[in-house]
Write a protein that holds these residues in place. Structure first.
Motif, PDB file in Angstrom:
ATOM      1  N   ASP A   1      38.900  31.075  40.220  1.00 29.22           N
ATOM      2  CA  ASP A   1      40.087  31.123  41.083  1.00 29.22           C
ATOM      3  C   ASP A   1      41.161  32.042  40.499  1.00 29.22           C
ATOM      4  O   ASP A   1      41.804  32.808  41.230  1.00 29.22           O
ATOM      5  N   TYR A   2      41.348  31.959  39.185  1.00 38.78           N
ATOM      6  CA  TYR A   2      42.368  32.786  38.529  1.00 38.78           C
ATOM      7  C   TYR A   2      42.028  34.271  38.660  1.00 38.78           C
ATOM      8  O   TYR A   2      42.898  35.103  38.976  1.00 38.78           O
ATOM      9  N   ARG A   3      40.771  34.618  38.473  1.00 39.87           N
ATOM     10  CA  ARG A   3      40.368  36.020  38.572  1.00 39.87           C
ATOM     11  C   ARG A   3      40.523  36.523  40.009  1.00 39.87           C
ATOM     12  O   ARG A   3      40.907  37.677  40.222  1.00 39.87           O
ATOM     13  N   ARG A   4      40.244  35.650  40.966  1.00 40.65           N
ATOM     14  CA  ARG A   4      40.388  36.067  42.363  1.00 40.65           C
ATOM     15  C   ARG A   4      41.856  36.363  42.688  1.00 40.65           C
ATOM     16  O   ARG A   4      42.169  37.349  43.379  1.00 40.65           O
ATOM     17  N   ILE A   5      42.766  35.525  42.164  1.00 42.43           N
ATOM     18  CA  ILE A   5      44.197  35.749  42.397  1.00 42.43           C
ATOM     19  C   ILE A   5      44.623  37.085  41.802  1.00 42.43           C
ATOM     20  O   ILE A   5      45.375  37.856  42.424  1.00 42.43           O
ATOM     21  N   CYS A   6      44.156  37.371  40.592  1.00 39.10           N
ATOM     22  CA  CYS A   6      44.521  38.633  39.942  1.00 39.10           C
ATOM     23  C   CYS A   6      43.952  39.832  40.689  1.00 39.10           C
ATOM     24  O   CYS A   6      44.626  40.873  40.838  1.00 39.10           O
ATOM     25  N   GLU A   7      42.728  39.703  41.185  1.00 39.34           N
ATOM     26  CA  GLU A   7      42.117  40.813  41.915  1.00 39.34           C
ATOM     27  C   GLU A   7      42.830  41.051  43.240  1.00 39.34           C
ATOM     28  O   GLU A   7      42.981  42.199  43.676  1.00 39.34           O
ATOM     29  N   GLU A   8      43.285  39.981  43.884  1.00 40.20           N
ATOM     30  CA  GLU A   8      44.043  40.136  45.119  1.00 40.20           C
ATOM     31  C   GLU A   8      45.392  40.820  44.868  1.00 40.20           C
ATOM     32  O   GLU A   8      45.971  41.414  45.786  1.00 40.20           O
ATOM     33  N   SER A   9      45.883  40.737  43.629  1.00 39.66           N
ATOM     34  CA  SER A   9      47.148  41.383  43.279  1.00 39.66           C
ATOM     35  C   SER A   9      46.958  42.834  42.856  1.00 39.66           C
ATOM     36  O   SER A   9      47.931  43.509  42.520  1.00 39.66           O
ATOM     37  N   GLY A  10      45.711  43.306  42.819  1.00 39.04           N
ATOM     38  CA  GLY A  10      45.455  44.708  42.491  1.00 39.04           C
ATOM     39  C   GLY A  10      44.863  44.936  41.116  1.00 39.04           C
ATOM     40  O   GLY A  10      44.682  46.094  40.709  1.00 39.04           O
ATOM     41  N   TRP A  11      44.520  43.865  40.400  1.00 37.81           N
ATOM     42  CA  TRP A  11      43.943  43.994  39.063  1.00 37.81           C
ATOM     43  C   TRP A  11      42.432  43.774  39.123  1.00 37.81           C
ATOM     44  O   TRP A  11      41.964  42.814  39.734  1.00 37.81           O
TER      45      TRP A  11
ATOM     46  N   PHE B   1      38.995  42.750  37.294  1.00 38.81           N
ATOM     47  CA  PHE B   1      38.567  41.972  36.120  1.00 38.81           C
ATOM     48  C   PHE B   1      37.641  42.812  35.251  1.00 38.81           C
ATOM     49  O   PHE B   1      36.714  43.463  35.746  1.00 38.81           O
ATOM     50  N   VAL B   2      37.872  42.802  33.927  1.00 36.17           N
ATOM     51  CA  VAL B   2      37.054  43.567  32.984  1.00 36.17           C
ATOM     52  C   VAL B   2      36.173  42.640  32.160  1.00 36.17           C
ATOM     53  O   VAL B   2      34.946  42.734  32.170  1.00 36.17           O
ATOM     54  N   THR B   3      36.769  41.704  31.426  1.00 39.64           N
ATOM     55  CA  THR B   3      36.011  40.805  30.553  1.00 39.64           C
ATOM     56  C   THR B   3      36.904  39.632  30.171  1.00 39.64           C
ATOM     57  O   THR B   3      38.123  39.657  30.406  1.00 39.64           O
ATOM     58  N   ALA B   4      36.290  38.619  29.580  1.00 37.90           N
ATOM     59  CA  ALA B   4      37.051  37.433  29.180  1.00 37.90           C
ATOM     60  C   ALA B   4      36.338  36.762  28.021  1.00 37.90           C
ATOM     61  O   ALA B   4      35.128  36.942  27.801  1.00 37.90           O
ATOM     62  N   ASN B   5      37.108  36.002  27.264  1.00 35.79           N
ATOM     63  CA  ASN B   5      36.567  35.157  26.204  1.00 35.79           C
ATOM     64  C   ASN B   5      37.390  33.868  26.181  1.00 35.79           C
ATOM     65  O   ASN B   5      38.526  33.858  25.733  1.00 35.79           O
ATOM     66  N   GLN B   6      36.794  32.796  26.742  1.00 43.36           N
ATOM     67  CA  GLN B   6      37.513  31.530  26.886  1.00 43.36           C
ATOM     68  C   GLN B   6      38.808  31.751  27.687  1.00 43.36           C
ATOM     69  O   GLN B   6      38.766  32.229  28.793  1.00 43.36           O
TER      70      GLN B   6
END
Length: 454
Positions: A75-85, A87-92
């Motif tokens: 959900d968090y990544r979807r919100i960021c992508e809707e804002s124009g960002w 997603f590249v990678t994540a660790n925890q």
């Protein structure tokens, strides 16, 4: 075409995360796009040099016991992508997003300064403050107990000496990290209270601090391993390496647990139970290794005294006291360290029914410097005084002229009816002699000691 990757070791604090935005941007301009982040390293993929914006943030809902690809993360990544960002990678908790640098900046994810500061403060309290301060207390306890218990005698043992050196090499960077962390935490709390943007962290100082911390840790670990290797090279059993092996085994168990939590979807409680079981196994392995090491050292220690011979090292003999019969027993211990390369003890005794008992012990210390020699001599004077505290005879502190009669610069003596105990120092050599014989001639002993110095 097969991708080309480059890795960089990274050991940073939560407060350094925003500086990663600048670092990832600079790397992308050089042709290295961030591809994967892990606990202690970053992986970059070779790409065409480009202008990118990066956004690095924490997702507080994910704990170390959560599956990192859960619904909250999605959900968090979807919100960021809707804002124009993108997603590249994540660790925890740590997430990295990017956007093209030649277009208007995407919508900021955090518009509430207080909320953003509270997220970082909570993560700092949960994952950094306690984990950073506890090792400081442990190191302080180790330094205090070692220095108060051994004092200057820490220079007599390579393992203890190099462990202490390792602590000292690690401390500068570690103390800087702790001081910086406490100051940063106080500044962020102030920002949260006044609803201000989070304070910036100097990029250059951050790099220097992180490198000093990492180099100090590596130097400290290398110093400790060097001390163990030196002890083994001097004849101590290789089982001394077992605690180091156990530490790496425990690290391996921890990494395996981390992988199990990251790769398989489980509930938080199930992961906590798995983590507790892994910690229990690591603790049992470590405790077993320490107990085994202690028993092996206790079993081997008597042998360590008999594996060495004098090999031409000067020592008094029973014959020097006038005992013509051969000794019935001898004991040789050859030790030493980098700071005190010459250190040995030789005991010769004669216990024979119908004849008076006789024994002579020679201990020799030769440190590398006069300052260390004086320090060790002062420590041994105190031990000499303690050993004769309840004796009927008094200690005699030799004047320079009296010490010269024994070939020394200074000394202390205790003489009984059938014994002489001497502690002498000449230049960088400390000599401790204990002689016991009823028919001993002091002048004969004195001449023997003069020959011993020669």
């Amino acid at each position: 075409m097969k991708p080309v990757y480059m890795r960089q070791v990274y050991i940073g604090a939560i407060s350094d995360l925003k500086n990663l935005e600048h670092h990832f941007r600079a790397m992308a301009a050089k042709g290295w796009m961030i591809d994967k982040i892990s606990q202690f390293s970053h992986r970059y993929r070779a790409a065409e040099p480009c202008e990118k914006r990066f956004f690095v943030d924490l997702l507080p809902q994910i704990t170390v016991f959560d599956y990192p690809e859960n619904e909250d993360a999605q959900d968090y990544r979807r919100i960021c992508e809707e804002s124009g960002w993108a997603f590249v990678t994540a660790n925890q908790q740590l997430h990295v997003f990017c956007a093209e640098g030649d277009i208007p900046a995407p919508t900021p994810i955090h518009t509430d300064h207080r909320l953003q500061a509270e997220i970082y403060l909570k993560a700092c309290r949960r994952y950094e403050l306690l984990n950073t301060l506890l090792p400081l207390l442990f190191i302080g306890f180790m330094l205090f107990t070692s220095l108060s218990g051994f004092g200057i005698e820490v220079f007599l043992n390579d393992m203890m000496l190099f462990v202490m050196l390792g602590y000292l090499l690690f401390l500068p960077g570690y103390i800087w990290v702790i001081g910086y962390l406490l100051v940063w935490y106080r500044r962020v709390r102030k920002s949260a209270g006044q609803d201000l943007p989070m304070p910036a962290v100097d990029y250059c100082l951050s790099r220097i601090r992180r490198k000093l911390f990492m180099l100090g840790g590596l130097a400290g670990l290398g110093s400790m391993l060097a001390g163990i290797v030196l002890e083994i090279s001097r004849g101590f059993p290789a089982v001394l390496l077992l605690p180091v092996v156990m530490a790496f085994v425990s690290l391996g168990i921890g990494l395996w647990l981390r992988r199990q939590i990251n790769l398989k979807r489980r509930g938080r409680r199930a992961n906590i139970r798995l983590f507790a079981a892994g910690i229990a196994v690591a603790a049992l392995v470590g405790a077993g290794g320490m107990v085994f090491t202690a028993f092996q050292m206790a079993a081997r220690f008597p042998d360590l005294a008999s594996v060495h011979s004098l090999d031409g090292r000067p020592a008094l003999r029973l014959a020097d006291m006038g005992v013509t019969a051969p000794p019935t027993g001898t004991d040789t211990v050859v030790l030493g360290s980098v700071a005190v390369p010459v250190r040995y003890r030789y005991l010769e005794m004669r216990l024979w029914q119908g004849e008076p008992p006789a024994a002579v012990t020679t201990e020799v210390y030769r440190p590398v410097s006069r300052a260390l020699t004086r320090g060790l001599y002062s420590r041994q004077v105190k031990q000499f005084e303690d050993s004769h505290r309840h004796a009927l005879t008094e200690n005699i502190y030799l004047s320079p002229d009296e010490a010269a009669l024994w070939g020394a610069d200074e000394g202390i003596a205790n003489r009984g009816d059938t014994s002489i105990d001497l502690l002498l120092r000449k230049d960088k050599t400390i000599l401790r002699l204990n002689l016991q014989y009823s028919d001993m001639n002091p002048e004969t002993v004195q001449q023997a000691v003069l020959r011993l110095w020669a």
